[in-house]
Design a protein around this motif. Structure first.
Motif, PDB file in Angstrom:
ATOM      1  N   ASN A  49     100.275-101.094  67.112  1.00 46.27           N
ATOM      2  CA  ASN A  49     100.420-101.360  65.564  1.00 46.27           C
ATOM      3  C   ASN A  49      99.301-101.352  64.907  1.00 46.27           C
ATOM      4  N   THR A  50      98.930-100.499  63.856  1.00 51.63           N
ATOM      5  CA  THR A  50      97.962-100.279  63.086  1.00 51.63           C
ATOM      6  C   THR A  50      96.433-100.466  63.925  1.00 51.63           C
ATOM      7  N   PRO A  51      96.299 -99.363  64.728  1.00 46.42           N
ATOM      8  CA  PRO A  51      94.998 -99.354  65.679  1.00 46.42           C
ATOM      9  C   PRO A  51      94.011 -98.833  64.672  1.00 46.42           C
ATOM     10  N   LEU A  52      92.760 -99.608  65.122  1.00 43.70           N
ATOM     11  CA  LEU A  52      91.470 -99.352  64.194  1.00 43.70           C
ATOM     12  C   LEU A  52      90.537 -98.636  65.221  1.00 43.70           C
TER      13      LEU A  52
ATOM     14  N   VAL B 292      92.702 -96.790  71.376  1.00 39.67           N
ATOM     15  CA  VAL B 292      93.551 -97.551  71.411  1.00 39.67           C
ATOM     16  C   VAL B 292      94.831 -96.742  70.546  1.00 39.67           C
ATOM     17  N   ALA B 293      94.456 -96.053  69.494  1.00 42.57           N
ATOM     18  CA  ALA B 293      95.605 -95.390  68.993  1.00 42.57           C
ATOM     19  C   ALA B 293      96.470 -94.419  69.829  1.00 42.57           C
TER      20      ALA B 293
ATOM     21  N   ASP C 137      96.828 -91.786  78.058  1.00 43.72           N
ATOM     22  CA  ASP C 137      96.193 -91.566  76.873  1.00 43.72           C
ATOM     23  C   ASP C 137      96.692 -90.421  75.892  1.00 43.72           C
ATOM     24  N   GLY C 138      95.919 -89.928  75.076  1.00 39.52           N
ATOM     25  CA  GLY C 138      96.711 -88.955  74.251  1.00 39.52           C
ATOM     26  C   GLY C 138      96.794 -87.549  74.887  1.00 39.52           C
TER      27      GLY C 138
ATOM     28  N   ALA D 244      85.833 -96.092  65.487  1.00 38.29           N
ATOM     29  CA  ALA D 244      85.292 -95.892  66.713  1.00 38.29           C
ATOM     30  C   ALA D 244      86.078 -95.142  67.630  1.00 38.29           C
ATOM     31  N   GLU D 245      85.581 -94.864  68.725  1.00 38.86           N
ATOM     32  CA  GLU D 245      86.214 -94.260  69.945  1.00 38.86           C
ATOM     33  C   GLU D 245      85.628 -94.862  71.264  1.00 38.86           C
TER      34      GLU D 245
END
Length: 274
Positions: free
Chosen positions: A243-246, A250-251, A114-115, A82-83
């Motif tokens: 760590n390990t974002p889903l 968040v990633a 953010d990115g 998801a975003e």
């Protein structure tokens, strides 16, 4: 036995990521518990990978979460990640944790971007630096790269601007190579075209500052040396991710903290804290 299927876009995409990571088909096959022959068939479109295989290959190629969704779509599957908007109720606990972290780091500066370097949150250590920045650069959405490198932003006050600017542009180049983000590429082209203040052109220092190797103590990393309140403050930055974002949002969040790089900066910030 491999089943032939109509060519899809996922094969060339996976090959592009594998070549970017400089991994051979055999090495990727060993990592993903597959065979080089199957990897070859996937890349050439002779075989359609399962959803599980797409995700497994993406994981071993360290493909960003946003691009994993793109791979799934190219293979004919629904996106997995998801975003979620950062202000959505579902991310309430995340926002609260970030606010506590930033507040706890004061009076040292810290922010979250953010990115594409849009500022999601910042503490008072950051906002105190923005006193002299014009309003048009502070209008939402606030962008950390524009604030730092714009000739009307922080750039004129950064004493080692050529070095710090080079560091930031190299950082963006590495991210563009990893994410292939068109928005990030556009931002890079914008800020890279900003002119340097006249005092910084062709020099390694701004404002006639003495060379770093003549200072009584060495820096342990490239510092950000910035004028504030009639003095020069020195910081080194550290960037943390989750760590390990889903979740795509968040990633792509990054927490940047600035640690004082010399005793004078420590002493001054302690007076602010007191």
């Amino acid at each position: 036995m491999t089943t032939a299927v109509p060519r899809t876009e996922v094969g060339p995409l996976l090959r592009s990521w594998r070549e970017r990571r400089r991994v051979s088909q055999l090495e990727l096959a060993l990592r993903a518990d597959s065979s080089a022959r199957h990897i070859s068939f996937v890349e050439t479109g002779r075989s359609r990978p399962s959803e599980e295989m797409v995700l497994r290959l993406a994981e071993h190629l360290d493909v960003p979460v946003r691009e994993r969704n793109a791979l799934l779509l190219a293979a004919g599957y629904a996106p997995r990640y998801a975003e979620t908007p950062v202000d959505a109720p579902a991310l309430g606990a995340l926002r609260e944790g970030i606010d506590q972290l930033l507040t706890g780091y004061e009076p040292y500066p810290a922010l979250v971007v953010d990115g594409t370097y849009t500022v999601v949150a910042a503490n008072r250590g950051i906002t105190m630096m923005l006193d002299e920045v014009p309003a048009h650069l502070l209008a939402p959405p606030l962008n950390a790269m524009r604030l730092t490198l714009h000739p009307e932003g922080l750039a004129p006050r950064i004493r080692n601007l050529p070095e710090w600017r080079g560091h930031l542009l190299e950082q963006m180049e590495r991210q563009i190579a990893l994410s292939r983000s068109a928005a990030l590429r556009a931002l890079y082209e914008e800020v890279a075209a900003y002119p340097l203040p006249a005092t910084a052109e062709g020099t390694g220092e701004v404002g006639g500052e003495e060379p770093r190797d003549e200072r009584p103590y060495p820096y342990f990393a490239l510092p950000l040396r910035i004028e504030y309140d009639g003095r020069v403050l020195s910081f080194v930055s550290s960037i943390s991710t989750f760590n390990t974002p889903l979740d795509v949002t968040v990633a792509e969040l990054a927490i940047e903290t600035f640690l004082p790089a010399d005793p004078e900066t420590v002493a001054y910030l302690r007076t602010l804290s007191a």
